[in-house]
Each structure stands twice: as structure tokens, then as C-alpha cells.
Design an enzyme around this catalytic site. Structure first.
Site, PDB file in Angstrom:
ATOM      1  N   CYS A 118      -5.664  -9.393  12.067  1.00 37.10           N
ATOM      2  CA  CYS A 118      -4.264  -9.025  12.293  1.00 37.10           C
ATOM      3  C   CYS A 118      -4.079  -7.525  12.126  1.00 37.10           C
ATOM      4  O   CYS A 118      -3.425  -6.871  12.909  1.00 37.10           O
ATOM      5  CB  CYS A 118      -3.360  -9.708  11.285  1.00 37.10           C
ATOM      6  SG  CYS A 118      -3.061 -11.424  11.634  1.00 37.10           S
ATOM      7  N   LYS A 145       3.610  -8.788  -7.297  1.00 38.51           N
ATOM      8  CA  LYS A 145       3.477  -7.337  -7.130  1.00 38.51           C
ATOM      9  C   LYS A 145       4.540  -6.585  -7.915  1.00 38.51           C
ATOM     10  O   LYS A 145       4.259  -5.549  -8.521  1.00 38.51           O
ATOM     11  CB  LYS A 145       3.534  -6.960  -5.642  1.00 38.51           C
ATOM     12  CG  LYS A 145       2.241  -7.284  -4.912  1.00 38.51           C
ATOM     13  CD  LYS A 145       2.238  -6.812  -3.470  1.00 38.51           C
ATOM     14  CE  LYS A 145       0.870  -7.080  -2.859  1.00 38.51           C
ATOM     15  NZ  LYS A 145       0.835  -6.814  -1.413  1.00 38.51           N
ATOM     16  N   ASN A 204      11.782 -12.772  -0.856  1.00 37.11           N
ATOM     17  CA  ASN A 204      11.765 -12.290   0.519  1.00 37.11           C
ATOM     18  C   ASN A 204      13.211 -11.992   0.944  1.00 37.11           C
ATOM     19  O   ASN A 204      14.035 -12.902   0.989  1.00 37.11           O
ATOM     20  CB  ASN A 204      11.148 -13.395   1.384  1.00 37.11           C
ATOM     21  CG  ASN A 204      11.197 -13.086   2.862  1.00 37.11           C
ATOM     22  OD1 ASN A 204      11.698 -12.043   3.293  1.00 37.11           O
ATOM     23  ND2 ASN A 204      10.679 -13.992   3.663  1.00 37.11           N
ATOM     24  N   ASN A 243       6.678  -5.403   8.127  1.00 40.38           N
ATOM     25  CA  ASN A 243       7.011  -6.241   9.282  1.00 40.38           C
ATOM     26  C   ASN A 243       8.397  -5.917   9.828  1.00 40.38           C
ATOM     27  O   ASN A 243       9.274  -5.427   9.124  1.00 40.38           O
ATOM     28  CB  ASN A 243       6.883  -7.730   8.928  1.00 40.38           C
ATOM     29  CG  ASN A 243       7.871  -8.143   7.856  1.00 40.38           C
ATOM     30  OD1 ASN A 243       9.011  -8.498   8.160  1.00 40.38           O
ATOM     31  ND2 ASN A 243       7.466  -8.069   6.604  1.00 40.38           N
ATOM     32  N   CYS A 254      18.738   0.838  17.074  1.00 44.40           N
ATOM     33  CA  CYS A 254      19.250   1.618  18.208  1.00 44.40           C
ATOM     34  C   CYS A 254      18.267   1.666  19.380  1.00 44.40           C
ATOM     35  O   CYS A 254      18.668   1.839  20.518  1.00 44.40           O
ATOM     36  CB  CYS A 254      19.568   3.045  17.767  1.00 44.40           C
ATOM     37  SG  CYS A 254      21.221   3.228  17.035  1.00 44.40           S
ATOM     38  N   GLY A 303       0.796  -1.221   0.000  1.00 47.16           N
ATOM     39  CA  GLY A 303       0.000   0.000   0.000  1.00 47.16           C
ATOM     40  C   GLY A 303       0.829   1.272   0.000  1.00 47.16           C
ATOM     41  O   GLY A 303       0.440   2.274  -0.600  1.00 47.16           O
ATOM     42  N   ASP A 338       9.835  -7.349  -3.651  1.00 47.52           N
ATOM     43  CA  ASP A 338       8.663  -7.885  -2.938  1.00 47.52           C
ATOM     44  C   ASP A 338       8.486  -9.338  -3.345  1.00 47.52           C
ATOM     45  O   ASP A 338       8.871  -9.712  -4.442  1.00 47.52           O
ATOM     46  CB  ASP A 338       7.392  -7.108  -3.290  1.00 47.52           C
ATOM     47  CG  ASP A 338       6.305  -7.245  -2.229  1.00 47.52           C
ATOM     48  OD1 ASP A 338       5.893  -6.222  -1.668  1.00 47.52           O
ATOM     49  OD2 ASP A 338       5.872  -8.393  -1.958  1.00 47.52           O
TER      50      ASP A 338
HETATM   51 ZN   LIG Z   1      22.052   1.493  15.765  1.00 51.79          ZN
END
Ligand SMILES: [Zn+2]
Lengths: 167, 395
Positions: free
Chosen positions: B239, B116, B139, B173, B218, B72, B93
């Protein structure tokens, strides 16, 4: 938070020591040994508690895992294939456990049949890097997921019992 | 592994054109012109030069941008860059177009079932054949694909033959974001992280310059507080939700800042959040964590420290200073930059990370200084991996 049964099975799984991912050559072999040892202990614990519910194995590099899990509902055993890859960022990120044959049958899944974890999983995993391994992901992720989703899917009729030849 | 399916597409399009002469196809244009005529797709972009906003708009054709995640946000991002005349796009993708994606922009029902990246490359090339589009249908988080991803965005990825000019993360994700983060820390590449919350009512973009700003590892992931009581948020049975509006807005933020960074105009935002429920847009600048878990992040931080002070925080140009940009003859007295209520911007001291109000860490991680004694720890001394594998298999 996490339910008592999950918490109990979690504490009985030995924690891992080596912080290494699949790009870390020798250290990864060490980590892999720890993964297998924790998994073996966990399966033994399950057997001892009369709650044996999965088997897993990997390719020789330990980057791709596959196996089976099963769930008993009304005395019938429902069995599903498991598969997942170890991401390059493991163990900082958990493996994304998938049950491909259930893809599209429940909304509690991402594409490819990856199970949708609770909001508790990621923080708990992040706080326990590198101590948590695949066995912990199974106990904390897939176990509770099956317990909620499988009865629901059976009730809705989206999965039905299949006779298996082997016990 | 499927990769670099370059433009056989153009050939296909040309043939299609011969068969269906009724559909006009936009031909390639060798040089960007600022001539204002109906047939010039670049006239309104080149006008940015005449108006003094951008010095060298046509330079956009020299740049290569990798877009990771063509969902999206990523698909709209790629379309915007294509319409802006970007030189080259690398699209990553592994997913297919589904009818369930039709609440979002860009993809169309007839593309369902296509990958896609393939569907996107098709549309993008049709919109603007001047853009070189490369597709990578996999992936990036698995070991083999990650190596290919690293190769793709580094050595030979760009039009100039070097690394890509910018990486845009449009993935959905944590695993993929962390993979992009490690690749960019390792390669010392600047990138933008972007995201939309699972409840669809907030989003953000974050600019990451390895060693100079906080990297994605970080700190725990940041979320824009939606002010929804978590207890009332029903996640049972789903989800994630998504809205084309939130995704379009985040894609717009992302590409706007990409253009500013590449073409060197205005100010690039380090972090720009969006709370859709209150139309609140927090901004902030996050310093790197000296104890970051990513060793390459630490290495980049050391390199930045070793640089002469002037060069620090330079980036591609000097527009990164926290200076206030106000229009010189601004007869209405409007401050063009900081429209956020200053009281809302007060840094929450409790967070200790320089987080601005309205943004929080998704969770906290106790400092590793507190040693815990684990009584139940694995002990692998004296056992071989083969034995363990065999033992597991025999269970
Ligand atoms: Zn870092």
C-alpha cells in the site's frame, strides 16, 4: 482503468441523487433509502448473473454497516466478515471497507483490515459524488480486491478453507 | 469513549522517580528563564529573543495546539512542540504502536501494543512536564467521535478556555483530512495540513485559513510531482512505503511554520512542497474556490469579503504579506527567501488554479455545469426506510 466486468456491473447499479452525509438529519434518511435501494438492486443483479457475493446491513442510523462477502475458489466458498463506518464527510469521501479477520495477512491492507484500493478508485469516486453509493463502493472497491487478493492469499497459504454449517 | 486522560501520568512518573532515584527526572519549571545554565532547558530557546528573532518567546506557553494523527509525522511534530515548551497539546489517534512503525522516529520497540496517544503522552511528559498533554484515543471520522473532536478543539479545548490556537493534521488518509477540513471550516479555525506521499519521496504542508485561503475541499488533493513515470511505479503487493527522513523533514516544516504563526515572526508558507528526488521545494498561495463543495467554506469566504479590506488576510499578525525578506546588511548578497529557480516557479496556466510548477492535482473533476442524464437512477418515492431495510435483510 476499470476492467470490463466491473464496468458492466457498475452501470447496472442505479445512481443516487441526494448529497447528504450522516450529520444531515432528514436528508440523510433520504440518502439512506437511496443507498438501500441501490444495494437491493445490485444484489438482485448479482443473483441474476449467478454471481451473488455479499450481504450488508446497517444499524438503524445507517452509520455503521456490517455483513458478509464470499469468494469461490476451486469450488470452495471462502467467507469473510465485512464492516465499515460511514465517515462524517460521506459522500464526498468513500467508506473505508474493512475485512478485519484478514488484517495483517496481506500487504494490500491498511490498519484494521481496511482494503487498499487501486489508484483508480478515488478519482472515479470523486467524479461521481453524490451519484455513487455503498453499492458502487462494493462493486468498484471490494469486488476487484477480492478477485485479486483472495486467490493470492490462498496460494500463499495465509488463509485456508473453513467448513461452514450454513449454506 | 476514552478521552482526556490527563496527567495521572505525572503522578506515575513521580512515583517512579522515588523508586528509581538513579534516573534524573526533569522537574516542572514555573517561569521560562533566559539564564544560560546547564540546568535550564529553555535557555537556547529564550536566546531567540536576545538575538531579535522572536519578540516574546515565553508566550509559547499560552498556546494550545491539536495534533491529529500521531504517526511518523505527528509524533515528531508533538515532540518538537514539547521541546519548544508549547503550553498544551491535544493528541488524537486511534492506532496502536507496532513494530512495523520502527522505521520512523519517536516510538520505541518497548512501546509496541500501547495506544499511540498514550505512549506519546508518556514520553512527552517525561521530556517536558511543563506541557499539558490530553489524549483522545479514537477515529475522528465517525459521527459520534467527530462531535467529540469538534467539542475538544473548540469550546473548552485550550489553556485560555476557548478554541485551540491551531490544528495540525498529520493523518495519512483523505477521509480524516476532509473531516478536519469540515471541522475547521465550521469552527473557523486555522490549521495546517501535512502529508507524505505513499512512495515516501515527496511531501508537503499547507496552511489553511477558512475563507482566506483554499480549503482542503476547494480543489482535488494536490501532489508534488515526483517525476517518476507512473507506469514504472510498482504498487503491487504494498500500500505504502515510508522513510523517517521525509517524515522528519515534513514535521520540521510543519512545526517551523507553526512557531512562526504562533509567535509572529518570519513568513508563514501557505503551501510548501518537497520533492526528495530532486530536492525541489515549490511554494505557492492558493485562493479559495467560490464554488467549493463545503458550505462552511463558502460562508467563511463571504465573511472575508464583507470585512474591511485592511483586515483581509491579516491572520494573527502582518507577516503574511508576500514581501521579500532579505537581511538588511547581507554582505554575501544571499536572498534568504526565494531560493527556488524562478523558471521552475512559473505558474502552469493549463492548471487554471494558480498551481506552481512541480505541484499538480491528484486528479481532475469535470465541472458540474455539464449535465448528464442518468437513465438508471434510484426512485424512493413511496417506500419507507424500514421496508427497505427489511427487504435487504430478507435477501
Ligand atoms: Zn473550500
Amino acid at each position: 482503468m476499470v476492467d470490463e466486468a466491473t464496468k458492466k456491473s457498475l452501470t447496472c447499479i442505479p445512481v443516487l441523487k441526494t448529497k447528504a452525509g450522516p450529520r444531515d438529519k432528514d436528508l440523510w434518511v433520504q440518502r439512506l433509502k437511496e443507498e438501500y435501494q441501490a444495494l437491493i438492486q445490485y444484489v438482485q443483479n448479482n443473483k441474476g448473473a449467478d454471481n451473488d457475493w455479499f450481504r450488508l446491513e446497517s444499524n438503524k442510523e445507517g452509520t455503521r454497516w456490517f455483513g458478509k462477502c464470499w469468494y469461490i475458489h476451486n469450488l470452495l466458498k471462502y467467507e469473510f466478515d465485512i464492516e465499515f463506518d460511514i465517515p462524517v464527510t460521506y459522500p464526498a469521501t468513500a467508506p473505508e471497507i474493512a475485512l478485519p479477520e484478514l488484517d495483517g495477512k496481506t500487504a494490500k491492507m491498511y490498519r484494521g483490515g481496511k482494503i487498499c484500493l487501486t489508484d483508480h478508485f478515488k478519482p472515479l469516486w470523486a467524479r461521481n459524488v453524490p451519484k455513487f453509493g455503498i453499492a458502487h463502493a462494493m462493486a468498484l472497491g471490494l469486488g476487484p480486491w477480492l478477485a485479486v487478493e483472495i486467490p493470492d492469499m490462498i496460494e500463499k497459504g495465509v488463509i485456508s478453507y473453513k467448513e461452514k454449517t450454513e449454506g | 469513549m476514552e478521552s482526556t486522560k490527563k496527567l495521572e501520568l505525572k503522578q506515575l512518573l513521580l512515583e517512579k522517580q522515588k523508586q528509581e532515584p538513579a534516573h534524573p527526572v526533569r522537574e516542572k519549571i514555573l517561569q521560562m528563564s533566559s539564564e544560560v545554565v546547564d540546568s535550564n532547558p529553555y535557555s537556547r530557546l529564550m536566546a531567540l529573543k536576545r538575538m531579535g528573532i522572536v519578540d516574546n518567546y515565553e508566550k509559547i506557553r499560552d498556546f494550545t495546539v491539536a495534533v491529529v494523527g500521531i504517526g511518523g509525522v505527528g509524533s515528531v511534530t508533538a515532540e518538537m512542540l514539547t521541546r519548544c515548551g508549547i503550553g498544551k497539546l491535544l493528541l488524537f489517534d486511534y492506532d496502536k504502536v507496532e513494530l512495523a512503525n520502527m522505521n520512523r522516529l519517536f516510538f520505541q520497540p518497548h512501546q509496541a501494543g500501547l495506544s499511540k496517544v498514550e505512549a506519546a503522552a508518556n514520553t512527552l511528559t517525561f521530556i517536558n512536564p511543563d506541557v499539558t498533554v490530553e489524549t483522545y484515543n479514537y477515529n475522528i471520522t465517525t459521527v459520534d467521535n467527530f462531535q467529540d473532536f469538534i467539542n475538544g478543539i473548540s469550546s473548552h479545548g485550550s489553556l485560555s478556555g476557548g478554541p485551540v490556537d491551531l490544528v495540525l493534521s498529520c493523518v495519512d488518509n483523505f477521509e480524516a483530512r476532509m473531516a478536519i477540513n469540515s471541522a475547521c471550516n465550521e469552527l473557523n479555525l486555522c490549521w495546517f495540513e501535512s502529508g507524505v506521499s505513499e512512495n515516501a519521496v515527496s511531501g508537503h504542508i499547507q496552511f489553511i485559513m477558512p475563507g482566506e485561503t483554499a480549503c482542503f475541499a476547494c480543489a482535488p488533493p494536490l501532489v508534488v510531482a515526483s517525476n517518476i513515470d507512473e507506469k514504472t511505479l510498482k504498487k503491487d503487493g504494498v500500500c505504502a512505503a515510508s522513510l523517517p527522513t521525509t517524515m522528519g523533514i515534513v514535521a520540521g516544516f510543519l512545526v517551523q511554520n507553526t512557531l512562526k504563526y504562533l509567535l509572529g515572526f518570519g513568513q508563514v508558507s501557505y503551501y510548501l512542497g518537497y520533492n526528495a528526488l530532486t530536492d525541489f521545494f515549490p511554494t505557492m498561495h492558493l485562493r479559495p474556490n467560490p464554488a467549493c463543495d463545503d458550505s462552511f467554506c463558502q460562508q467563511r469566504q463571504d465573511e472575508v469579503k464583507a470585512r474591511p479590506p485592511k483586515e483581509q488576510e491579516s491572520g494573527r499578525d502582518t507577516s503574511f504579506d508576500d514581501k521579500e525578506v532579505t537581511h538588511e546588511d547581507n554582505e554575501w548578497g544571499i536572498c534568504l527567501v526565494d531560493e527556488t529557480d524562478p523558471s521552475e516557479l512559473e505558474v502552469d496556466k493549463n492548471l487554471g488554479q494558480g498551481l506552481v510548477a512541480g505541484v499538480k492535482a491528484a486528479y481532475s473533476i469535470p465541472s458540474s455545469a455539464a449535465p448528464e442524464v442518468d437513465t438508471n437512477q434510484v426512485d424512493t418515492s413511496g417506500v419507507s426506510l424500514d421496508d427497505l431495510m427489511a427487504q435487504m435483510k430478507a435477501m
